[in-house]
Design an enzyme around this catalytic site. Structure first.
Site, PDB file in Angstrom:
ATOM      1  N   GLY A 156       0.758  -1.257  -0.299  1.00  0.00           N
ATOM      2  CA  GLY A 156      -0.096  -0.383   0.068  1.00  0.00           C
ATOM      3  C   GLY A 156       0.464   1.519  -0.080  1.00  0.00           C
ATOM      4  O   GLY A 156      -0.160   2.059   0.664  1.00  0.00           O
TER       5      GLY A 156
ATOM      6  N   ARG B 169      -4.489 -12.663  -3.897  1.00  0.00           N
ATOM      7  CA  ARG B 169      -5.810 -12.860  -3.812  1.00  0.00           C
ATOM      8  C   ARG B 169      -6.706 -12.639  -4.379  1.00  0.00           C
ATOM      9  O   ARG B 169      -6.027 -12.018  -5.646  1.00  0.00           O
ATOM     10  CB  ARG B 169      -5.730 -12.010  -2.062  1.00  0.00           C
ATOM     11  CG  ARG B 169      -5.362 -10.888  -2.358  1.00  0.00           C
ATOM     12  CD  ARG B 169      -5.578  -9.504  -1.695  1.00  0.00           C
ATOM     13  NE  ARG B 169      -4.850  -8.639  -2.166  1.00  0.00           N
ATOM     14  CZ  ARG B 169      -5.253  -7.324  -3.062  1.00  0.00           C
ATOM     15  NH1 ARG B 169      -6.099  -7.430  -3.495  1.00  0.00           N
ATOM     16  NH2 ARG B 169      -4.229  -6.734  -2.573  1.00  0.00           N
TER      17      ARG B 169
ATOM     18  N   ARG C  47     -12.387   3.659  -8.859  1.00  0.00           N
ATOM     19  CA  ARG C  47     -12.381   3.915  -7.613  1.00  0.00           C
ATOM     20  C   ARG C  47     -13.147   5.584  -7.412  1.00  0.00           C
ATOM     21  O   ARG C  47     -12.519   6.086  -7.124  1.00  0.00           O
ATOM     22  CB  ARG C  47     -11.421   3.490  -6.855  1.00  0.00           C
ATOM     23  CG  ARG C  47     -10.334   2.018  -7.423  1.00  0.00           C
ATOM     24  CD  ARG C  47      -9.157   1.741  -6.469  1.00  0.00           C
ATOM     25  NE  ARG C  47      -8.610   0.463  -6.639  1.00  0.00           N
ATOM     26  CZ  ARG C  47      -7.466  -0.495  -6.320  1.00  0.00           C
ATOM     27  NH1 ARG C  47      -7.933   0.249  -5.383  1.00  0.00           N
ATOM     28  NH2 ARG C  47      -6.977  -1.397  -6.992  1.00  0.00           N
TER      29      ARG C  47
END
Length: 447
Positions: free
Chosen positions: A164, A291, A337
């Protein structure tokens, strides 16, 4: 097949999994903190159970609370979504110890790919191209200075356990190395409990290209092309598209096969994403996410594949329903987003939604957990929605995105929607001629 699965997450990704399960005839269990008692994923699931107070450490990150919820409700498997416990090897091991299936890869694969140094070493051995850099961790400043001199500046220092954008510092010269090295170590220690760092060559104009892979855990694997996620702010993606504007069919097939062969060799199970920096026709591995990705819908759009249902099938021991020869790209897809943030400061903006209207029409998908009157809590990530469009080609997808953004209404709070209206007026975005540094430079010039 499972009769009931628990979703160890919240928001739009929890809804995404609930919908996939319902289409498969599988019951769903939502977990929630007290702050999320009125959340849409709680309303939509077949069952819901409170697992703790608002702080995620006491709810969505509580392994004991989630396992207890699964046992109480009789859930046979757990889907982690992304974030929270999705890449926590200890969580996966705990589930195995309690006889609960994890819908994802093994604890060992998560552990290997979660450590950036081990991941890079593993991928090198599997024939995946990597960024020039240190051989393993860099223990001290003296070693860091030697690595910088050997590979040439600029370099980037990265926390081994980072993610991140945290624990990443740039050094443009030897003079900047000491401060960057110490800061990266400090951030790694404070954010991840691990101060080990490694060093890589800093590429000047790369694109962020990621390859979607999927394995059956038994030596079979496919790739589903690439996504270009180069429009980023502080290492956070804001605009993703597939296929990538800079990748041709031959290049796609070549790097895709390399990635699929690599995960097949290690018997990887489920969805994964192999991330690269791409510059001057060369790919450089940076990490693998074990993931489902936030941006998985653009891949689903162009291939017509439900990645969540594939995850569930493989976790249940069924074969993959997708074969490499059948995977053909259809058109172009883009995701933006939508965050609850005030632009241009990008400060979080939780609060009550006074009016919400989702865009619709051909080729428009809105993944969101919003509704009129919903109060966005201040405790979690600011991502509140993902707008995905699909068209026959990139210009059509861009036109559809512009139209859909014009239809979107989220009143009562600030969102990042104005950013995308502005970006769709920029030639670099319209032509696809951008790299991972473009957005931050644009923001500096326009705010």
């Amino acid at each position: 097949m499972f009769k009931k699965i628990l979703i160890a997450n919240r928001g739009e990704i929890a809804l995404r999994v609930i919908r996939a399960a319902r289409e498969m005839g599988i019951g769903s269990v939502a977990v929630h903190s007290t702050a999320d008692a009125d959340a849409m994923h709680v309303r939509m699931a077949d069952e819901a159970i409170c697992i703790g107070p608002p702080p995620s450490t006491q709810s969505y990150l509580s392994v004991a609370a989630i396992i207890s919820a699964a046992e109480i409700t009789g859930a046979e498997a757990i889907h982690p979504g992304y974030g929270f416990l999705s890449e926590n090897a200890n969580f996966v091991q705990a589930l195995q110890d309690h006889g609960i299936t994890f819908i994802g890869p093994t604890a060992e694969h998560i552990r290997v790919m979660g450590d950036k140094i081990t991941a890079k070493d593993t991928m090198k051995k599997l024939g995946v191209p990597c960024v020039p850099g240190s051989e393993g961790g860099v223990p001290d400043l003296e070693t860091a200075l030697k690595v910088g001199k050997d590979i040439g500046y600029p370099v980037i220092i990265k926390a081994t356990a980072g993610g991140g954008g945290k624990g990443m510092k740039l050094a443009n010269s030897e003079a900047e190395m000491e401060n960057a090295f110490r800061t990266a170590r400090s951030e790694g220690k404070s954010n991840f409990g691990n101060d080990e760092v490694y060093i890589e060559k800093y590429l000047e104009r790369p694109r962020h290209i990621e390859i979607q892979v999927f394995g059956d855990g038994k030596g079979g694997a496919v790739h589903l092309g690439e996504r270009d996620c180069s429009l980023q702010r502080r290492h956070q993606k804001v605009f993703e598209e597939a296929p990538g504007p800079a990748i041709d069919e031959k290049t796609r097939a070549k790097i895709g096969k390399v990635c699929a062969d690599a995960i097949a060799t290690i018997n990887y199970a489920g969805a994964g994403t192999v991330e690269f920096l791409y510059e001057d026709g060369e790919f450089y591995f940076i990490e693998m996410n074990t993931r489902l990705q936030v941006e998985h819908p653009v891949t689903e759009a162009i291939f017509g594949v439900d990645l969540v249902q594939e995850q569930i099938n493989v976790a249940a021991g069924l074969p993959m329903s997708i074969k490499q020869d059948d995977l053909k790209i259809n058109g172009h897809a883009i995701e933006v987003r939508i965050n609850a943030e005030k632009v241009p400061q990008f400060t979080p903006c939780p609060g009550k939604i006074t009016q919400y209207h989702a865009p619709g029409g051909l080729g428009v998908r809105m993944d969101s957990a919003l509704y009129d009157g919903y109060s966005i809590p201040p405790y979690y990530d600011s991502l509140i929605a993902k707008l995905i469009v699909h068209g026959p080609d990139r210009p059509a997808a861009l036109a559809r995105l512009k139209r859909a953004l014009g239809e979107l209404i989220v009143d009562g709070i600030d969102t990042t929607t104005p950013l995308f209206h502005a970006l769709l007026e920029e030639d670099a975005v319209l032509t696809g001629d951008y790299n991972i540094h473009w957005l931050e430079k644009w923001l500096e010039a326009n705010t």
